[in-house]
Design a protein around this motif. Structure first.
Motif, short mmCIF file in Angstrom:
data_model
loop_
_atom_site.label_atom_id
_atom_site.label_comp_id
_atom_site.label_asym_id
_atom_site.label_seq_id
_atom_site.Cartn_x
_atom_site.Cartn_y
_atom_site.Cartn_z
N VAL A 9 0.87 -1.17 0.00
CA VAL A 9 0.00 0.00 0.00
C VAL A 9 0.91 1.22 0.00
O VAL A 9 1.74 1.39 0.90
CB VAL A 9 -0.94 0.03 1.23
CG1 VAL A 9 -1.82 1.28 1.21
CG2 VAL A 9 -1.80 -1.22 1.28
N ASN A 28 -12.81 1.63 6.46
CA ASN A 28 -13.36 2.17 5.21
C ASN A 28 -12.48 1.93 3.98
O ASN A 28 -12.97 2.04 2.86
CB ASN A 28 -13.62 3.67 5.35
CG ASN A 28 -14.69 3.95 6.37
OD1 ASN A 28 -15.70 3.26 6.43
ND2 ASN A 28 -14.47 4.97 7.19
N PHE A 29 -11.21 1.63 4.17
CA PHE A 29 -10.33 1.48 3.01
C PHE A 29 -9.58 0.15 2.99
O PHE A 29 -9.70 -0.62 2.04
CB PHE A 29 -9.32 2.66 2.97
CG PHE A 29 -8.43 2.63 1.77
CD1 PHE A 29 -8.92 2.95 0.51
CD2 PHE A 29 -7.09 2.26 1.88
CE1 PHE A 29 -8.10 2.93 -0.61
CE2 PHE A 29 -6.27 2.23 0.77
CZ PHE A 29 -6.77 2.56 -0.47
N PRO A 32 -12.21 -3.28 3.45
CA PRO A 32 -13.14 -3.54 2.35
C PRO A 32 -12.42 -3.88 1.03
O PRO A 32 -12.91 -4.67 0.24
CB PRO A 32 -13.93 -2.24 2.20
CG PRO A 32 -13.73 -1.50 3.45
CD PRO A 32 -12.43 -1.96 4.03
N LYS A 33 -11.27 -3.27 0.79
CA LYS A 33 -10.54 -3.52 -0.46
C LYS A 33 -9.62 -4.73 -0.35
O LYS A 33 -8.84 -5.01 -1.25
CB LYS A 33 -9.75 -2.29 -0.86
CG LYS A 33 -10.63 -1.13 -1.28
CD LYS A 33 -9.86 -0.08 -1.98
CE LYS A 33 -10.82 1.00 -2.47
NZ LYS A 33 -10.21 1.88 -3.42
N LYS A 34 -9.69 -5.41 0.77
CA LYS A 34 -8.89 -6.60 1.03
C LYS A 34 -7.38 -6.34 0.85
O LYS A 34 -6.65 -7.17 0.35
CB LYS A 34 -9.34 -7.76 0.14
CG LYS A 34 -10.82 -8.08 0.26
CD LYS A 34 -11.06 -9.54 0.40
CE LYS A 34 -12.52 -9.90 0.40
NZ LYS A 34 -13.34 -9.38 1.43
N LEU A 35 -6.95 -5.16 1.28
CA LEU A 35 -5.53 -4.82 1.27
C LEU A 35 -4.85 -5.28 2.54
O LEU A 35 -3.63 -5.30 2.62
CB LEU A 35 -5.35 -3.30 1.10
CG LEU A 35 -5.89 -2.69 -0.19
CD1 LEU A 35 -5.76 -1.18 -0.16
CD2 LEU A 35 -5.16 -3.25 -1.39
#
Length: 148
Positions: A9, A28-29, A32-35
């Motif tokens: 990231v 929120n980031f 959800p974005k599976k990072l």
């Protein structure tokens, strides 16, 4: 909140790192974005085991490449080249030709990009060529160029 990153990231960290981020950013980031995943005890243990496994695989690959380097160094690749006037070499031998001949003569599977040839071979005789098999393993391959 602590998060284990599953991917690189930008401006936060690399894959496999445990980083501290705000709860909102994670909710929120990152999640959800599976990072990344939450750094729970189970996830940290899984990360530790995964890193141990990757380290073992890297060590095995290094050992395998060291053994392969010994095979490469034993081989002498024989290549023929046309001769021009006065017995001078006509043409040149490239890394692609060396890789092809290594496969034909000894069954050595060497990628032409790993053969470090500053310039093509343009003369007869034996030349030593460096082959970078692994970031930590470099072998010396002998190439014997004779007149066709």
């Amino acid at each position: 909140m602590e998060v284990i990153l599953l991917e690189d990231v930008k401006s936060l960290g690399k894959k496999g790192e445990v980083v501290k981020v705000s709860d909102g950013y994670a909710a929120n980031f990152i999640l959800p974005k599976k990072l990344g995943v939450e750094a729970t005890k189970a996830n940290l243990t899984q990360l530790k085991n995964q890193k141990k496994k990757e380290a073992q695989e890297a060590a095995d690959l290094l050992e395998k490449m060291k053994e392969y380097a010994k095979e490469v160094e034993k081989a002498t690749i024989r290549v023929t080249m046309k001769a021009g006037e006065g017995g001078r070499a006509f043409g040149s031998i490239s890394s692609k030709e060396i890789a092809t001949e290594a496969k034909k003569q000894f069954g050595l599977d060497i990628d032409k990009k790993k053969i470090q040839l500053p310039e093509p071979i343009r003369n007869f005789g034996t030349t030593e060529v460096q082959v970078k098999l692994h970031p930590q393993v470099t072998a010396t391959l002998k190439v014997s160029v004779t007149e066709a």
